[in-house]
Design a protein around this motif. Structure first.
Motif, PDB file in Angstrom:
ATOM      1  N   LYS A  26       1.082  -6.086   7.605  1.00 30.98           N
ATOM      2  CA  LYS A  26       1.022  -5.237   6.458  1.00 30.98           C
ATOM      3  C   LYS A  26       1.889  -4.053   6.414  1.00 30.98           C
ATOM      4  O   LYS A  26       2.377  -3.524   7.218  1.00 30.98           O
ATOM      5  CB  LYS A  26      -0.324  -4.317   6.269  1.00 30.98           C
ATOM      6  CG  LYS A  26      -1.483  -5.513   5.817  1.00 30.98           C
ATOM      7  CD  LYS A  26      -2.874  -4.678   5.887  1.00 30.98           C
ATOM      8  CE  LYS A  26      -3.913  -5.820   6.126  1.00 30.98           C
ATOM      9  NZ  LYS A  26      -5.237  -5.139   6.156  1.00 30.98           N
ATOM     10  N   GLU A  36       3.031   3.735  -3.074  1.00 28.94           N
ATOM     11  CA  GLU A  36       3.652   2.802  -2.653  1.00 28.94           C
ATOM     12  C   GLU A  36       5.221   3.002  -2.843  1.00 28.94           C
ATOM     13  O   GLU A  36       6.104   2.125  -2.524  1.00 28.94           O
ATOM     14  CB  GLU A  36       3.446   1.316  -3.566  1.00 28.94           C
ATOM     15  CG  GLU A  36       1.930   0.864  -2.913  1.00 28.94           C
ATOM     16  CD  GLU A  36       1.506  -0.377  -3.653  1.00 28.94           C
ATOM     17  OE1 GLU A  36       2.309  -1.092  -4.507  1.00 28.94           O
ATOM     18  OE2 GLU A  36       0.230  -0.426  -3.756  1.00 28.94           O
ATOM     19  N   ASN A  45       7.097  -5.545   0.300  1.00 27.50           N
ATOM     20  CA  ASN A  45       5.933  -5.009   1.015  1.00 27.50           C
ATOM     21  C   ASN A  45       4.954  -6.300   1.123  1.00 27.50           C
ATOM     22  O   ASN A  45       4.991  -7.001   0.206  1.00 27.50           O
ATOM     23  CB  ASN A  45       5.488  -3.934   0.303  1.00 27.50           C
ATOM     24  CG  ASN A  45       4.598  -2.887   1.134  1.00 27.50           C
ATOM     25  OD1 ASN A  45       3.572  -2.811   1.346  1.00 27.50           O
ATOM     26  ND2 ASN A  45       5.382  -1.860   1.392  1.00 27.50           N
ATOM     27  N   LYS A  55       1.065  -7.538   1.700  1.00 23.72           N
ATOM     28  CA  LYS A  55      -0.557  -7.045   1.938  1.00 23.72           C
ATOM     29  C   LYS A  55      -1.385  -7.660   3.054  1.00 23.72           C
ATOM     30  O   LYS A  55      -2.382  -7.466   3.294  1.00 23.72           O
ATOM     31  CB  LYS A  55      -1.211  -7.399   0.516  1.00 23.72           C
ATOM     32  CG  LYS A  55      -0.937  -6.324  -0.778  1.00 23.72           C
ATOM     33  CD  LYS A  55      -1.603  -5.384  -1.208  1.00 23.72           C
ATOM     34  CE  LYS A  55      -1.088  -4.345  -2.354  1.00 23.72           C
ATOM     35  NZ  LYS A  55       0.024  -3.610  -1.771  1.00 23.72           N
ATOM     36  N   LYS A  56      -0.598  -8.884   3.363  1.00 18.75           N
ATOM     37  CA  LYS A  56      -1.342  -9.517   4.603  1.00 18.75           C
ATOM     38  C   LYS A  56      -0.496  -9.726   6.013  1.00 18.75           C
ATOM     39  O   LYS A  56       0.795  -9.565   5.827  1.00 18.75           O
ATOM     40  CB  LYS A  56      -1.815 -10.677   4.058  1.00 18.75           C
ATOM     41  CG  LYS A  56      -0.607 -11.613   3.422  1.00 18.75           C
ATOM     42  CD  LYS A  56      -1.169 -12.908   3.030  1.00 18.75           C
ATOM     43  CE  LYS A  56       0.119 -13.699   2.473  1.00 18.75           C
ATOM     44  NZ  LYS A  56      -0.052 -14.907   1.733  1.00 18.75           N
TER      45      LYS A  56
END
Ligand code: BES
Ligand code: MN
Ligand code: ZN
Length: 436
Positions: A410, A216, A400, A402-403
């Protein structure tokens, strides 16, 4: 039409521009999945919803263009990739057409800038080195009509940028200091600064990070990406104001020549910094960029950085942390964020927190321990802005997603590009309205 999609916008009294932005993003992906290539839509929320047509049209364009974003350049192309090629915005009332056009155009420019930032942040670190980041900033500047300067190690040495040079020591990739100028008000000597953290990969250096999730850290240049991309939108929208973007860029690597815990570095403004933890590298490179902004009399200064895990602990992935020495400029950022649908929350800069970064051997140390980590990082930065009005945005939790929801997919979010642009546009308008 072959198909008609009906979209629920929720309760009328809860309807906001962000409702429209979210719906537009969700719908755009849905119709793409259905295979639609050409889509027509009304301006959601501008009818019974009661939103101003320009605001609603802008939110619609932002949601759709951001919602359709994909980062697929490193994937084998599909046989028949599904792609929305055209979105037509329909407005029956001719009297509203100009407002809708303006809104759609501004929304598209803002969303394309956010998507540009996402492209930079999503790019793997073996592709997006400091050199490549600088090349992409230069290419954008050429196309948008901005001036771009890219500086190398010898220049950094001349400037006394010991923070940036200190972090870059452990890396085989040469560091870059990227400067972009927009001059929308050539008669004025004033310019504001947008400063972005440009760590193209953060291993932590000698204080190395655990392997879990380290990938990441290719996004640790999201701050730099945001200020570079904001300049693209500013150049296209041409507000009457001067803006300079600064992006110190380097990897943070544990090479044989790397800076070590206990080392002392001297920043451009002469202050010395004891490196307790080489993973607190963002503040070291920002120390030089902020010193540079002050020396060049840029004001106010807004910096954006994926700076601390502590900010994620405090605010999660919902809001970007905001810290300041100037309540008025922070209010402007908050208002700009509200309009963009990007959330910010202030963390306090009580003097007591300053104690935590006192050093026994240098002017300050680069970590203050576990307590209030986002705030002690901001206090560190504050040492380099003197009395210049300044806002620091810690986007470690918000860079960032995640969904997939509304404008977000994403990966990189493009936060806070639209907030920065709104902030600059509002300032330009206020200056135009103010008596000379
Ligand atoms: N880039 C990180 C912060 C970060 C962490 C961003 C997670 C996004 C997700 C930064 O350089 C860092 O490592 N900060 C340290 C500071 C500490 C050593 C004082 C941290 O937050 O742990
Ligand atoms: Mn780090
Ligand atoms: Zn970092």
């Amino acid at each position: 039409a072959l198909r008609v999609v009906v979209v629920g916008l929720g309760k009328q009294e809860d309807l906001k521009a962000d409702t429209v932005r979210k719906a537009a993003g969700n719908v755009a992906r849905r119709v793409r999945a259905l295979g639609a290539r050409k889509v027509a839509t009304v301006v959601h929320g501008a009818g019974a919803g009661g939103l101003d047509p320009e605001t609603a049209a802008q939110a619609l364009a932002e949601g759709a263009v951001m919602g359709l974003y994909r980062f697929d350049r490193h994937k084998q192309p599909e046989q028949e990739p599904k792609r929305v090629e055209e979105i037509t915005v329909v407005e029956a009332d001719a009297g509203r057409l100009d407002a809708v056009r303006r809104g759609v155009e501004r929304g598209r420019i803002l969303a394309e800038a956010a998507n540009f930032a996402r492209d930079l942040a999503n790019e793997p670190a073996n592709v997006l080195t400091p050199t490549e980041l600088a090349a992409r900033a230069e290419a954008m500047a050429r196309e948008a009509g901005l001036t771009c300067e890219v500086y190398d190690r010898p220049w950094m040495e001349q400037q006394g940028m010991g923070g940036l040079l200190g972090v870059a020591r452990g890396s085989a990739q040469p560091p870059k200091f990227i400067v972009l100028h927009y001059r929308g008000d050539p008669e004025s000597q004033e310019a504001l600064a947008l400063v972005g953290k440009g760590i193209t990969f953060d291993t932590g250096g000698i204080s190395i990070k655990p392997a879990q999730g380290m990938e990441e850290m290719k996004g640790d240049m999201s701050g730099a990406a945001a200020v570079i991309a904001a300049m693209q939108a500013i150049a296209r929208l041409r507000p009457r104001i001067n803006v300079t973007a600064l992006a110190p860029a380097t990897e943070n690597m544990p090479g044989g020549n790397a800076t070590k815990p206990g080392d002392v570095l001297r920043a451009m403004n002469g202050k010395t910094m004891e490196v307790i933890n080489t993973d607190a590298e963002g503040r070291l490179i920002l120390a030089d960029a902020l010193s540079y902004a002050v020396q060049h009399k840029l004001s106010p200064i807004v910096d954006v950085a994926t700076l601390t895990g502590a900010c994620i602990v405090a605010l999660g992935t919902v809001a970007t942390g905001a810290m300041t020495n100037n309540a008025e400029v922070l209010r402007e950022i908050m208002a700009a964020g509200e309009a963009a649908g990007e959330k910010f929350w202030e963390l306090p800069m009580f003097e007591e927190y300053r104690e935590l970064i006192k050093s026994d051997v240098a002017d300050i140390k680069n970590t203050g321990g576990r307590d209030a980590g986002a705030i002690t990082a901001a206090w560190f930065l504050r040492e380099f802005v003197d009395d210049t009005p300044w806002v620091h945005l810690d986007m470690a939790g918000t860079d960032n997603s995640k969904k997939e929801e509304g404008p977000w997919v994403k990966g990189a979010t493009g936060i806070p590009v639209r907030t920065l642009v709104n902030f600059v546009l509002a300032r330009a308008e206020r200056r135009a309205g103010a008596p000379k």
